[in-house]
Design an enzyme around this catalytic site. Structure first.
Site, PDB file in Angstrom:
ATOM      1  CB  SER A  59      24.169  13.851 -41.829  1.00  0.00           C
ATOM      2  OG  SER A  59      23.040  14.838 -41.911  1.00  0.00           O
ATOM      3  CB  THR A 113      22.687   9.492 -42.310  1.00  0.00           C
ATOM      4  OG1 THR A 113      23.764  10.622 -41.613  1.00  0.00           O
ATOM      5  CG2 THR A 113      22.988   8.068 -42.214  1.00  0.00           C
ATOM      6  CG  HIS A 157      13.593  14.554 -38.495  1.00  0.00           C
ATOM      7  ND1 HIS A 157      14.709  14.108 -37.883  1.00  0.00           N
ATOM      8  CD2 HIS A 157      13.961  15.670 -39.312  1.00  0.00           C
ATOM      9  CE1 HIS A 157      15.697  14.687 -38.326  1.00  0.00           C
ATOM     10  NE2 HIS A 157      15.294  15.654 -39.044  1.00  0.00           N
TER      11      HIS A 157
END
Length: 283
Positions: A59, A113, A157
């Site tokens: 991340s 993140t 995602h």
């Protein structure tokens, strides 16, 4: 003597398997060998923090803790527009951001993140802050919201494409918040390589990753079986949408705009005390 392979870690998500397919399968003439391990990004964040691995997908939010040992590579990562994490609720959940005050919210890894963007967003939009934050595997968050275990969930995602199938609705888009307040694309996942490998090998790794990206674009069908093998029973159409969204020009070359976005994210987070400060030279 054969060259020792680099230890390479990336996630089983379609964008990563698509990007790294050619390198992982020895399809790039002259490329250094790679010993590949697939692991979710919360695991690779931890591996990098412990100095384990030569090349890792992590991340961007985890960068400040690993930059002494790892260099940010200019390609292979996930950064773009219209691809931010989403805050989801059930009907008749909170009607607006202020309704999250004091509520329980599920988030992916503490150094993701997504969670960093959420913290920046919540500071500006949730008076008094949220209540309990529960860290969960990313694929457990939508079921937890659907089943009422939490009031809201921060998803990443493929959940962007499937949350309506769970009867959930979008409360906020962290990408819209980020792009609207900064004008920058959204930095999500970075590729880092161990500084101890030396400048020449770091450059060779970056060139290999860039070649792997271009090979994936030139023959998308070549990686299809590999992508779907690791896509956790994801619908092929969703996998394709995932790749189309997260693999873009920034994946081939972070460039000035990409670096500026990363710099802005880390500077804002450091100003809020959310991450350690990062010197410009470290990037």
């Amino acid at each position: 003597m054969a060259e020792e392979p680099f230890s390479v870690y990336y996630s089983p998500c379609p964008n990563d398997t698509f990007v790294f397919h050619a390198w992982a399968h020895g399809l790039l003439p002259g490329a250094p060998p790679a010993d590949v391990t697939l692991a979710d990004i919360d695991i690779t964040n931890d591996l990098a923090a412990r100095g384990t691995g030569d090349v890792l997908k992590i991340s961007y939010a985890a960068l400040p803790w690993v930059l002494d040992d790892y260099a940010l590579l200019p390609c292979g990562g996930a950064l773009g527009r219209g691809c931010g994490p989403l805050v989801l609720t059930r009907e008749p959940g909170p009607v607006d951001a202020a309704g999250l005050a004091g509520k329980t919210v599920a988030v992916p890894g503490e150094r993701s993140t997504a969670y960093l963007l959420f913290r920046l967003w919540a500071a500006a939009h949730v008076p008094g802050g949220v209540g309990e934050v529960r860290v969960m595997p990313f694929n457990a968050i939508m079921p937890a919201v659907r089943d009422g275990q939490v009031d809201a969930g921060l998803v990443i995602h493929e959940a962007r494409f499937t949350y309506r199938d769970c009867g959930l609705r979008q409360l906020a888009d962290m990408g819209e918040f980020w792009e609207g307040s900064t004008g920058h694309p959204i930095p999500l996942g970075a590729i880092v390589a161990r500084r101890g490998l030396g400048e020449a090998r770091l450059k060779a790794i970056a060139e290999t990753i860039r070649a792997s990206v271009r090979a994936a674009w030139s023959d998308p069908a070549a990686s299809r079986a590999y992508v779907l093998e690791h896509a956790q029973e994801m619908d092929p159409a969703v996998a394709r949408s995932h790749i189309d969204l997260y693999v873009n020009d920034f994946t081939a070359e972070l460039g000035q705009a990409g670096h500026a976005a990363v710099r802005e994210l880390l500077d804002r987070a450091a100003a809020e005390g959310l991450v350690p400060p990062v010197s410009p030279a470290a990037l």
